[in-house]
Enzyme design. Structure first.
Site, short mmCIF file in Angstrom:
data_model
loop_
_atom_site.label_atom_id
_atom_site.label_comp_id
_atom_site.label_asym_id
_atom_site.label_seq_id
_atom_site.Cartn_x
_atom_site.Cartn_y
_atom_site.Cartn_z
N ALA A 268 -50.96 -26.94 -21.95
CA ALA A 268 -51.48 -26.21 -23.11
C ALA A 268 -50.64 -24.99 -23.48
O ALA A 268 -50.43 -24.70 -24.65
CB ALA A 268 -52.93 -25.79 -22.85
N SER B 256 -47.31 -28.94 -14.29
CA SER B 256 -46.78 -29.21 -12.93
C SER B 256 -47.73 -30.12 -12.17
O SER B 256 -47.29 -31.05 -11.48
CB SER B 256 -46.60 -27.90 -12.16
OG SER B 256 -45.68 -27.06 -12.83
N CYS C 247 -32.95 -17.60 -10.10
CA CYS C 247 -32.65 -16.70 -9.02
C CYS C 247 -33.38 -17.16 -7.77
O CYS C 247 -34.58 -17.01 -7.64
CB CYS C 247 -33.07 -15.29 -9.36
SG CYS C 247 -32.54 -14.10 -8.15
N ASN D 121 -36.31 -28.94 -21.31
CA ASN D 121 -36.79 -27.58 -21.52
C ASN D 121 -35.67 -26.55 -21.64
O ASN D 121 -35.87 -25.47 -22.16
CB ASN D 121 -37.75 -27.16 -20.40
CG ASN D 121 -37.24 -27.50 -19.03
OD1 ASN D 121 -36.97 -28.66 -18.72
ND2 ASN D 121 -37.07 -26.49 -18.20
#
Ligand SMILES: *Cc1c(COP(=O)(O)O)cnc(C)c1O
Length: 396
Positions: free
Chosen positions: A198, A70, A323, A149
């Site tokens: 990682a 991120s 959510c 992803n």
């Protein structure tokens, strides 16, 4: 327990933990120090940097350690926007990026940048014509993920890199799902910046890197000390970085074997689900996908309910729904692929590792058959559907 959520995170490999341990205890020195204890840390950092650079076909001075994927995405986008704002304020990305990219783009839009979100086809592959058509004289950056992803789809990275470079536009790729899983050569693919993490590849959490092509004038993201060539301040996370290096060394060594094993299991699982469970649809391209990614939508059920019932059977998986504020948002990726809200809500992601077995796949499909049977028996939609249409089949 059967762990099928490797796209969320992976088990830290035992050899990775072992490599990290001395850097918590005897080798605790600050890598910036002059004395011997510090230089052991410095040496280990450089070793890890070399390993990562080699894995990308890059030079070690092009690797900058961060606190995860991120941060690398935030850095790449925000710094590129800031550095090149005099040239233009337009950015091109896709509708299926990770939130680390999408929410950074939303932030940049508030700062006065314009962002075009390019669409994807029904398999989740970026439409190249649409991407090309979106480019403008003031476009400064293209950011397209290497592999998605959620549905695992692999993007035409080389083609996008070529388009970007022909037009003198920077190209960033979020390769968090691909680094260590698939071969990547930054030069061949025309990549200027690449984010990696990682913990998605059997390394520790909280450490990642940004590859920045040399010569690229990208400002620093964290200001402070002179670490990471003054581009990313903060005392280095030496154990984490050592673990990242070891994880990539391990990943590169087992890559061909791991790819083959996961692909075989993936295809076995896909075929078995299609055979055993009616009214389902594989999301994402059947072949152009990550070796370990399986993503299905099941009609007449909520992915969230399936997850809870799988958990009761000791099976860890994930659904595309997020959510937020108590309500379930269907996956932005599946919606971008054109799925209905109903099918997007009924999605289930199963992501494999090289440790999974065929027996586990059998057990998961058995569990799914039972769970879907129960949930569908409670579904008024399913009841209506069965009344109106007898017989079995797959949703197209
Ligand atoms: C997990 C993930 C990230 C975030 O990485 P962290 O290291 O968890 O911050 C970014 N992009 C993609 C595609 C991911 O899968």
């Amino acid at each position: 327990m059967i762990y099928l959520d490797n796209a969320a995170t992976t088990r830290t490999a035992p050899e990775v933990v072992e490599a990290m341990l001395p850097f918590f205890s005897e080798n605790y020195g600050n890598a910036s120090s002059i004395y011997g204890l510090g230089s052991a840390s410095k040496k280990a950092l450089n070793q890890a940097r070399r390993t990562l650079a080699e894995a990308l076909g890059a030079r070690q001075e092009e690797i900058y350690f961060t606190a995860g994927g991120s941060e690398a995405d935030n850095w790449a986008l925000k710094a590129a926007a800031e550095t090149y704002k005099d040239r233009g304020k337009h950015i091109v990305t896709t509708r299926i990026e990770h939130h680390a990219v999408l929410h950074t783009c939303a932030y940049l839009e508030k700062q006065g940048y314009e962002v075009t979100y390019v669409g994807v086809d029904e398999n989740g592959i970026v439409r190249l014509e649409e991407l090309e058509a979106a480019l403008r004289p003031d476009t400064i950056l293209i950011s397209v993920m290497f592999a998605n992803n959620e549905v695992g789809t692999l993007q035409p990275i080389k083609e996008i890199g070529q388009i970007a470079h022909e037009q003198g536009i920077l190209f960033h790729t979020d390769a968090v799902q691909a680094f260590g899983q698939l071969p990547i050569r930054v030069d061949e693919l025309h990549i200027d910046m690449l984010s990696a993490s990682a913990h998605k590849v059997n390394g520790p959490k909280g450490v990642g890197c940004l590859y920045i092509r040399s010569g690229l004038k990208l400002g620093s993201f964290i200001h402070g000390g002179a670490q990471e060539r003054s581009r990313r301040a903060g005392t280095e996370n030496v154990p984490g970085i050592v673990g990242f290096g070891k994880a990539i060394e391990r990943a590169v060594a087992i890559m061909p074997e791991k790819i083959e094993r996961e692909k075989r299991l993936r295809d076995y699982l896909i075929d078995l689900i299609y055979e055993e469970i009616p009214y389902c649809r594989l999301n994402g391209d059947r072949d152009r996908r990550l070796p370990g990614n399986v993503n299905f939508s099941f009609q007449f059920v909520e992915g969230e309910s399936v997850l809870i019932m799988l958990d009761m059977k000791g099976i860890c998986a994930s659904s595309g729904s997020a959510c937020t504020s108590g309500a379930l948002d269907p996956s932005h990726v599946l919606l971008a692929m054109g799925l209905s809200h109903e099918l997007a809500h009924g999605s289930l992601r199963l992501t494999l590792s090289e440790e999974n077995t065929e027996e586990e796949m059998d057990a998961v499909v058995e569990a799914l058959k039972e769970i879907l049977g129960k949930l569908r028996a409670m579904s008024p939609l399913y009841e209506d559907f069965m009344k109106s249409r007898k017989g079995e089949g797959h949703v197209q």
